[in-house]
Design an enzyme around this catalytic site. Structure first.
Site, mmCIF file in Angstrom:
data_model
loop_
_atom_site.group_PDB
_atom_site.id
_atom_site.type_symbol
_atom_site.label_atom_id
_atom_site.label_comp_id
_atom_site.label_asym_id
_atom_site.label_seq_id
_atom_site.Cartn_x
_atom_site.Cartn_y
_atom_site.Cartn_z
ATOM 1 N N HIS A 15 1.758 33.900 -27.070
ATOM 2 C CA HIS A 15 1.356 35.289 -27.314
ATOM 3 C C HIS A 15 1.530 36.130 -26.054
ATOM 4 O O HIS A 15 2.028 37.252 -26.108
ATOM 5 C CB HIS A 15 -0.129 35.364 -27.726
ATOM 6 C CG HIS A 15 -0.473 34.713 -29.024
ATOM 7 N ND1 HIS A 15 -1.559 33.872 -29.157
ATOM 8 C CD2 HIS A 15 0.101 34.775 -30.250
ATOM 9 C CE1 HIS A 15 -1.634 33.465 -30.425
ATOM 10 N NE2 HIS A 15 -0.643 33.983 -31.098
ATOM 11 N N LYS A 40 -12.330 34.682 -42.715
ATOM 12 C CA LYS A 40 -11.713 33.544 -42.040
ATOM 13 C C LYS A 40 -12.680 33.058 -40.957
ATOM 14 O O LYS A 40 -13.155 33.842 -40.149
ATOM 15 C CB LYS A 40 -10.410 34.040 -41.397
ATOM 16 C CG LYS A 40 -9.321 32.995 -41.313
ATOM 17 C CD LYS A 40 -8.004 33.686 -40.943
ATOM 18 C CE LYS A 40 -7.095 32.757 -40.183
ATOM 19 N NZ LYS A 40 -5.897 33.453 -39.706
ATOM 20 N N ARG A 65 8.733 31.825 -34.106
ATOM 21 C CA ARG A 65 8.858 30.550 -33.397
ATOM 22 C C ARG A 65 9.954 29.687 -33.993
ATOM 23 O O ARG A 65 10.755 29.105 -33.304
ATOM 24 C CB ARG A 65 7.535 29.776 -33.460
ATOM 25 C CG ARG A 65 6.520 30.288 -32.485
ATOM 26 C CD ARG A 65 5.155 29.775 -32.829
ATOM 27 N NE ARG A 65 4.692 30.359 -34.078
ATOM 28 C CZ ARG A 65 3.476 30.240 -34.536
ATOM 29 N NH1 ARG A 65 2.595 29.520 -33.888
ATOM 30 N NH2 ARG A 65 3.119 30.824 -35.647
HETATM 31 P P1 ADP Z 1 -1.397 35.401 -37.416
HETATM 32 O O1 ADP Z 1 -2.669 34.831 -37.951
HETATM 33 O O2 ADP Z 1 -1.181 36.839 -37.741
HETATM 34 O O3 ADP Z 1 -0.151 34.575 -37.640
HETATM 35 P P2 ADP Z 1 -1.355 34.509 -34.690
HETATM 36 O O4 ADP Z 1 -2.387 34.845 -33.690
HETATM 37 O O5 ADP Z 1 -1.213 33.087 -35.084
HETATM 38 O O6 ADP Z 1 -1.671 35.460 -35.878
HETATM 39 O O7 ADP Z 1 0.063 35.017 -34.209
HETATM 40 C C1 ADP Z 1 0.304 36.376 -33.936
HETATM 41 C C2 ADP Z 1 1.799 36.587 -33.754
HETATM 42 O O8 ADP Z 1 2.259 35.872 -32.625
HETATM 43 C C3 ADP Z 1 2.664 36.118 -34.914
HETATM 44 O O9 ADP Z 1 3.760 37.010 -35.030
HETATM 45 C C4 ADP Z 1 3.154 34.767 -34.470
HETATM 46 O O10 ADP Z 1 4.403 34.423 -35.060
HETATM 47 C C5 ADP Z 1 3.307 35.009 -32.986
HETATM 48 N N1 ADP Z 1 3.202 33.767 -32.215
HETATM 49 C C6 ADP Z 1 2.283 32.798 -32.347
HETATM 50 N N2 ADP Z 1 2.501 31.786 -31.474
HETATM 51 C C7 ADP Z 1 3.610 32.143 -30.772
HETATM 52 C C8 ADP Z 1 4.376 31.502 -29.754
HETATM 53 N N3 ADP Z 1 4.054 30.310 -29.288
HETATM 54 N N4 ADP Z 1 5.449 32.166 -29.275
HETATM 55 C C9 ADP Z 1 5.788 33.365 -29.785
HETATM 56 N N5 ADP Z 1 5.120 34.000 -30.746
HETATM 57 C C10 ADP Z 1 4.055 33.405 -31.254
#
Ligand code: ADP
Length: 163
Positions: free
Chosen positions: A21, A45, A94
Site C-alpha cells: 500500500h 466487517k 497485484r
Molecule cells: P480492499 O478491501 O478494498 O481490497 P485493501 O486494503 O486490501 O482494500 O487494498 C486496497 C488497495 O490496495 C487495492 O486496490 C489492492 O489491490 C491494493 N493492494 C493491496 N495490497 C497491495 C500490494 N501488496 N501491492 C500493491 N497494491 C496492493
C-alpha cells in the site's frame, strides 16, 4: 490550459497498511496534486484496527508527503469521490486474481459516475505477494511481519495478538 487540480482517491481497508500500500501511495503522490487515502469504515466487517486507528497510522507514515491526505469514509465510493472533487480512483493490481473483481468494480463505478476513472498501478514486484490478510495471519501465529509492513506499526500489530 486546464488548471483544475488533479485529485485522486486511493480507497481500501488498509487493515493494516502494508509496504505494498505504501508503495502505491508514494507513487501516486508523484502523479497527482492531491492523493486522498480513503480508509473504508465498514461496521459490518470485523476489523483488526478501528478505522480511526488505521487513519492515524497511515497519517503518521505519510507525514513527509504534504499532498497526501488520509480520511475515513462510509457509503458509496462514487459519492465520496464526488464530494472531494476527485476524478480518479487509484487501485493496486497485484496479480491476475485481482483483475476480474477490480474491473467489475471500476466499470460499475463509471456507470454510477461517468466523470470518474479508475487508474490501476501495478504493484512493485517485491511487494506483489503481500496482503493485509497475510499480515494478520502471520502476526496471529507470532511470525515475523517485518518484511510486509512499515516498521513503525509492527508493535501496534503485535500488541493486538498478545493475550
Ligand atoms: P480492499 O478491501 O478494498 O481490497 P485493501 O486494503 O486490501 O482494500 O487494498 C486496497 C488497495 O490496495 C487495492 O486496490 C489492492 O489491490 C491494493 N493492494 C493491496 N495490497 C497491495 C500490494 N501488496 N501491492 C500493491 N497494491 C496492493
Amino acid at each position: 490550459m486546464n488548471q483544475e487540480k488533479k485529485i485522486a482517491v486511493y480507497p481500501g481497508s488498509f487493515d493494516p497498511v502494508t509496504l505494498g500500500h505504501m508503495d502505491i501511495i508514494k507513487r501516486s503522490a508523484v502523479l497527482f496534486d492531491t492523493v486522498i487515502v480513503a480508509v473504508l469504515s465498514n461496521s459490518a466487517k470485523t476489523a483488526l484496527f478501528s478505522s480511526s486507528d488505521r487513519v492515524n497510522m497511515i497519517q503518521e507514515l505519510v507525514r513527509d508527503y504534504p499532498n497526501v491526505i488520509v480520511e475515513s469514509f462510509e457509503g458509496l465510493l462514487v459519492d465520496y469521490a464526488r464530494s472531494k472533487n476527485a476524478r480518479i480512483i487509484i487501485r493496486g493490481l497485484r496479480a491476475v486474481s485481482d483483475f476480474e473483481y477490480e474491473l467489475q468494480i471500476a466499470q460499475t463505478n463509471r456507470v454510477e459516475n461517468p466523470q470518474l476513472d479508475t487508474l490501476f498501478l501495478t504493484t512493485s514486484l517485491n511487494y506483489s505477494y503481500i496482503s493485509s490478510t497475510i499480515v494478520r495471519e502471520f502476526a496471529s501465529y507470532g511470525g515475523d511481519i517485518s518484511p510486509f509492513v512499515p516498521e513503525e506499526i509492527i508493535p501496534l500489530i503485535e500488541a493486538k495478538y498478545q493475550h
